[in-house]
Design a protein around this motif. Sequence first.
Motif, PDB file in Angstrom:
ATOM      1  N   THR A  96       0.836  -1.203   0.000  1.00  0.00           N
ATOM      2  CA  THR A  96       0.000   0.000   0.000  1.00  0.00           C
ATOM      3  C   THR A  96       0.863   1.241   0.000  1.00  0.00           C
ATOM      4  O   THR A  96       0.648   2.184  -0.755  1.00  0.00           O
ATOM      5  N   GLY A 135      -2.504  -9.010 -14.842  1.00  0.00           N
ATOM      6  CA  GLY A 135      -2.796  -9.967 -13.795  1.00  0.00           C
ATOM      7  C   GLY A 135      -1.801 -11.105 -13.759  1.00  0.00           C
ATOM      8  O   GLY A 135      -2.128 -12.208 -13.333  1.00  0.00           O
ATOM      9  N   ARG A 207     -12.528 -16.922  -7.442  1.00  0.00           N
ATOM     10  CA  ARG A 207     -13.715 -16.637  -8.253  1.00  0.00           C
ATOM     11  C   ARG A 207     -14.380 -17.894  -8.798  1.00  0.00           C
ATOM     12  O   ARG A 207     -15.576 -17.915  -9.025  1.00  0.00           O
ATOM     13  N   GLN A 210     -17.742 -19.457  -7.867  1.00  0.00           N
ATOM     14  CA  GLN A 210     -18.971 -18.957  -8.529  1.00  0.00           C
ATOM     15  C   GLN A 210     -20.049 -18.396  -7.627  1.00  0.00           C
ATOM     16  O   GLN A 210     -20.669 -17.396  -7.965  1.00  0.00           O
ATOM     17  N   PRO A 212     -21.835 -18.358  -3.285  1.00  0.00           N
ATOM     18  CA  PRO A 212     -21.711 -18.799  -1.889  1.00  0.00           C
ATOM     19  C   PRO A 212     -22.288 -20.193  -1.663  1.00  0.00           C
ATOM     20  O   PRO A 212     -21.865 -20.895  -0.758  1.00  0.00           O
ATOM     21  N   ARG A 233      -9.100 -12.475  -2.818  1.00  0.00           N
ATOM     22  CA  ARG A 233      -9.813 -11.226  -2.561  1.00  0.00           C
ATOM     23  C   ARG A 233     -11.266 -11.161  -3.090  1.00  0.00           C
ATOM     24  O   ARG A 233     -12.159 -10.703  -2.382  1.00  0.00           O
ATOM     25  N   ASP A 237     -14.631  -9.722  -1.205  1.00  0.00           N
ATOM     26  CA  ASP A 237     -15.348  -8.535  -1.680  1.00  0.00           C
ATOM     27  C   ASP A 237     -16.803  -8.851  -1.978  1.00  0.00           C
ATOM     28  O   ASP A 237     -17.677  -8.005  -1.843  1.00  0.00           O
ATOM     29  N   TRP A 240     -18.730 -13.372   0.567  1.00  0.00           N
ATOM     30  CA  TRP A 240     -19.000 -14.797   0.750  1.00  0.00           C
ATOM     31  C   TRP A 240     -18.205 -15.380   1.914  1.00  0.00           C
ATOM     32  O   TRP A 240     -18.593 -16.372   2.499  1.00  0.00           O
ATOM     33  N   ARG A 243     -13.157 -11.346   5.931  1.00  0.00           N
ATOM     34  CA  ARG A 243     -11.843 -10.830   5.564  1.00  0.00           C
ATOM     35  C   ARG A 243     -10.704 -11.623   6.208  1.00  0.00           C
ATOM     36  O   ARG A 243      -9.602 -11.690   5.678  1.00  0.00           O
ATOM     37  N   LYS A 249      -2.006  -9.849  -0.692  1.00  0.00           N
ATOM     38  CA  LYS A 249      -1.388  -8.589  -0.334  1.00  0.00           C
ATOM     39  C   LYS A 249      -2.138  -7.862   0.771  1.00  0.00           C
ATOM     40  O   LYS A 249      -1.523  -7.422   1.735  1.00  0.00           O
ATOM     41  N   SER A 250      -3.444  -7.729   0.641  1.00  0.00           N
ATOM     42  CA  SER A 250      -4.163  -7.015   1.688  1.00  0.00           C
ATOM     43  C   SER A 250      -4.740  -7.980   2.718  1.00  0.00           C
ATOM     44  O   SER A 250      -5.444  -7.565   3.624  1.00  0.00           O
ATOM     45  N   GLY A 251      -4.446  -9.257   2.561  1.00  0.00           N
ATOM     46  CA  GLY A 251      -4.900 -10.226   3.548  1.00  0.00           C
ATOM     47  C   GLY A 251      -3.711 -10.834   4.270  1.00  0.00           C
ATOM     48  O   GLY A 251      -2.752 -10.137   4.583  1.00  0.00           O
ATOM     49  N   GLN A 252      -3.784 -12.117   4.522  1.00  0.00           N
ATOM     50  CA  GLN A 252      -2.726 -12.788   5.264  1.00  0.00           C
ATOM     51  C   GLN A 252      -1.664 -13.361   4.322  1.00  0.00           C
ATOM     52  O   GLN A 252      -1.949 -13.698   3.180  1.00  0.00           O
ATOM     53  N   MET A 262      -8.137 -23.517  -5.350  1.00  0.00           N
ATOM     54  CA  MET A 262      -9.292 -23.997  -6.118  1.00  0.00           C
ATOM     55  C   MET A 262      -9.974 -22.821  -6.819  1.00  0.00           C
ATOM     56  O   MET A 262     -10.581 -21.972  -6.167  1.00  0.00           O
ATOM     57  N   GLU A 269      -1.243 -10.058  -6.563  1.00  0.00           N
ATOM     58  CA  GLU A 269      -1.551  -9.721  -5.172  1.00  0.00           C
ATOM     59  C   GLU A 269      -1.843 -10.975  -4.353  1.00  0.00           C
ATOM     60  O   GLU A 269      -1.604 -11.012  -3.156  1.00  0.00           O
TER      61      GLU A 269
END
Lengths: 319, 255, 670
Positions: A96, A135, A207, A210, A212, A233, A237, A240, A243, A249-252, A262, A269
């Motif tokens: 960041t 990406g 992603r 697909q 929850p 991420r 977002d 589902w 955090r 990167k913004s998580g663990q 999977m 990131e």
Amino acid sequence: MGPIVVVTELEAGRVADASQELLTKSREVADALGTTVTAVGFGGQAASALAGAAADAAIAVTGSAAEVYSPRVYERALASLLKEQAPSLVMLSNTTLGMDLGAALASFSGQPMVGYCTGLSVQDGQVVALSQIYGGKLLAEVEVPVTGSIITAIPGSWPAASAGGSPAVAAAVAEPAPEVELLQVIMPESGGDVDITRSDILVSVGRGIQGPENLELADELAASLGAVVSCSRPVVDAGWLPRSRQVGKSGQTVKPRAYLAMGISGAPEHLQGMKDAELIIAVNSDESAPIFEVAHFGAAVDILELMPVLAEKLQGRAG
Amino acid sequence: MKIAVLMKDVPDLVEDLELTDEGQLAVDELSFIPSEWDDQALEEALLVKDEMGQAEVTAVAVDTGDVDSMLYTALAKGADRAVKIVGEFGRDLPNRARSAVLAEYLKTAGYDLILTGVQAIDDVDGQVAGLVAGHLDVPHASVVREVAVAGGHVRCLQEYSAGRMAELRLATPALLGIQAARKPPRYVTIAKVRQVTKSASLEEVEGELPEVPTAAVRRLFKPQAAGRAVMWEGDPEAVAEQIVALLDDRKLIRS
Amino acid sequence: MVLRTVLEALTAVMLLSSLALFGRRVRAIAGVMKKARPIVRTDRVGERLASVVEHVLLHRRMFRITFSGILHFFIFSGFVVLLIDIVETIGEVFIPGFTVGPVLATIVDVWDVVVLVGIAMAVYNRVVIKPERFAGSDEKDAFLILGLITAIVSGIIVHDSFYPFLAREVFHVPDPVARAHFLGWGLSRLWIALGWTSPVAAGAGYTLGYLLDIGVVFGFLAYLPYSKHFHIFSAVPNIFVRNLRPLGELVPKVPEESIAVRSFQDFHWKDILDLYTCTECGRCQAVCPAHAAGQPLSPKMVILKLRDALNERIAAGGWQEAPAAPALAGGVVSPEELWACTTCGACQEACPVFIEHVPKIVGLRSALLEDGEVDAGAQKALVAFDRQGNSFGQPARKRPQWAKGLDFPIKDARKEPVDWLWFVGDFAAYDPRVQDLTRLVAQLLHLAGVDFGILYEGEVNSGNDALRIGEYGLFENLAAKNLQALEKAQYNRIFTTDPHSLNALKNEYRKLGFESKVMHYTEAFGELVAQGRLTLAPLRLRATYHDPCYLGRWNRITEAPRALIRRTGVDLIEMPRHGTQSFCCGAGGGRIWMEEAGMEERPANQRIKEALALPDVAYFVVACPKDVSMFSASVTAMGLEERLKVVDVAELLGVATGLLQVREVQLATS
């Protein structure tokens, strides 16, 4: 030629791993270019942290405004430092802080910028950077002018410094910048949810899950392995998973014995948070997904189809 | 409160990225979609507008080809105005130049708050937020979400690693690089976009291609199979067998 | 003669006031219908009259529930027959000596009994049987109406019982039908025994009966349009103006602006008439898969909520504007209700008065969609349709990849002429779980020597589901792309493996100018077998067949798949709900992409249970790629892999032709 200025970040009073990596790489490049490395750190603990850093010189920016990261304060302080130092290169991590400061400093100082850097070398006197774009689907080979170009590097791209140094630490003072005020620092909630950094095995979904309603497939698979479910991420977002389950990167940052990715495409990131896992198995229906670049084993099949089959086989084994 | 959202379109990664023999991207082969973080920024701006009651949201894009539908879509979603900066700009306009063009327009346009995506996938310096902020020399923060406006100030959360966050308060004008909106970007129907395309118009502003410092890109290439995974073939059944065997071999299966 | 004058005056007053009340109400409703969107429903008069005979006089749909059908037929026939009594009774008051003759008089009394039996059955139905379908209906109104009908019938008997005395003592006219009214005659014996035969007693008794009969009839007339029993008047016209266009055609012509329904003016006038035709019988609710799954949707309640909201708005005076009133989509009918619909059409199929629920639900969905309120999964599918042309979000160029691994090439119908053009559909092309089947269909065609081709990446999703999510514009874009590809292609006939594509191509593309005959593969393969181009060795197994909604119900293709299945030597055992009465798998109308919040038991699981109850049936045959996905998932989730196997018709053909080896020789069934 000016020094290579490395903007370091501190973690618990020490130079962070990602910054150590920058120091290692900068040393190598500086040697090839015949210049020096200057480490810059912020806050009251910077002087002691940098005293043992693998750099030729160090600058500790202090003052009450510099204690906790504040974009405007750091940016101002660095802008004036860079003016003095006239560096050949400026190195930041693609964190960041690096994303805040790198681009802004580049346009302030009229210097080129190379982000998402994963490789840096000197070829025939020319500094060449590798940068991950699209990406992680493509790499760009970039010629970096040594006029003070700004580089932000993806953490984990290089080994951290093994040897230290004993640079002289100069001091600078940061001016407060009231136009950006830090109201509070919010620490991640602890307790409540599981700690994904402590699990030996992670079943991590992206992603490709697909929706929850398919999470139960991941839960079942995790249960059959004694694993914990984590995610990338987009899953957080979408709301589902909480955090606290996010890897990247913004998580663990996680280093489990096995990481089952999977339906994760593997944006840089995300890779940043898991590529040091001992064993990475990736399943994604897109065989060109970047996750397969860091995975040890992979398959291009549908995870919604695979997960139940796999869970069943594992249950058969455990039973 | 005048809010600008800087938007751009990027190649759709669903499609394979083809390279020319010269190691450049075969741009003509690609389909383009709005950069997903810019979409998030637009959504956050619209949510801020909903919350404040009276704010004006303007979608801004540099005309690098076919940005009209992206701007009309923004209008259909609820943006009040759409500005297209026209000039000699090609599809391959680097972000550095794009940022300078945007900054040139923004300098005099009088926005209080400028939002854009935290990054874009398509360039080595895809961090438009920081680049534009540097040009404008305004308070800025990247990797933020949960934007709120109160009393002439902007509040937001900035994300760091390991789930740590900071709450910031910025004086206006301010520029934010949005990581994610509070809610997933809203859907807009094709009919609504069509209707807006008929009834609304884009404001065109002249822009000039600036001189910007560049780091020359020698070539692009697909990551080579240096550390590439061993790929298992076969149907899910076969793949599951392989995974079980591997985990078993590594003593990772509970018994 | 005072009594006669009083009764005449009373009758006139009651008639005029009830007509006034009736007229006022009908005018209000007609006013709304006039402002609503136009739709042509008065063509094909002969067919319409025939349908009125079939569904009004013969009660065709009503008899699907035998007990209710009979009781309703009793009461309904009473309403027709007892008109004789009204003529007779008013006649004898206004025209001295008027009579309908002994035959008709006897008939009146016979139907008094029939109606009373019907009412007793209705009370038993509501008090003892209590079918779930009545949940949410206005029970009080139902009993009030039954009470009123009882009052009328009682009134008939009472005034008939006093009329002989009145005729003789007061009116001084003969009463030749006194004995023909055998109920009244019987009761009159009691009056004689009690000595109530004086002019005063007869006058009082007759007046009481007259008011119970004619008074209540007029009261009924005034009350009806305010109650569910308005269907007595509206059912006949509503059945007359029923949809006679192809059932699967959701939108009959290209809409001028959008299909979104935000106010009552955005409905078609038939939609408004529908609201006032609903009798709250709940047959739609009883067959609704969303309702059965525990989701908040009941088609009946959608209609009732809309009707009540319109009534409130009419009462408030400004139904057209109603700015303060809650929005129809999202307020009157909640988003959860609207998004729960699978558009399977079972409700419309069950409705005895031909109410069309699905177009209303889709119109309301469209309004939600325009406001950006849509399930995240559905939104993802819509965006993928728009960008990639398929719900999987996969590149268009990967569409023909399923064909990899076939040992013969498949023609590109855009480049060379073919006899049969195969519209493959998304699931068959992209879903890895279905691709094996798709290859098998290609192999079968190859084996039969059919000259066939596909549109390769020129094909996109048919738009059937996008339209049913409420996204007409997207449907139009997708259709335009397909039509462009079809334009380039040369073919003699077109067939598809996907019922949803079939429905769009066959019914929804007509308004865009596409008129080719479209076949389902079970029809096409039926021909191949009949022509001897595929030789089948009998399979000798017992199976049941699930009719896909978009094949059986919406397109009436129920026999072709059955005939084909039987040709493979399968002993076909029907589930209770089959053919046009089939039960949805839960995937239609975009549901397949949406969250399953509030789902207690998936429709697909319920359907599998229905099949399990059949004796010795080990195969569950389907003819839709989405069904393959849905039911295989259910069987796996329920742990029934050893008990029931989901197979596509193509697989039966594969085994029967020897293309496929039988993997499981015999499943453990007993």
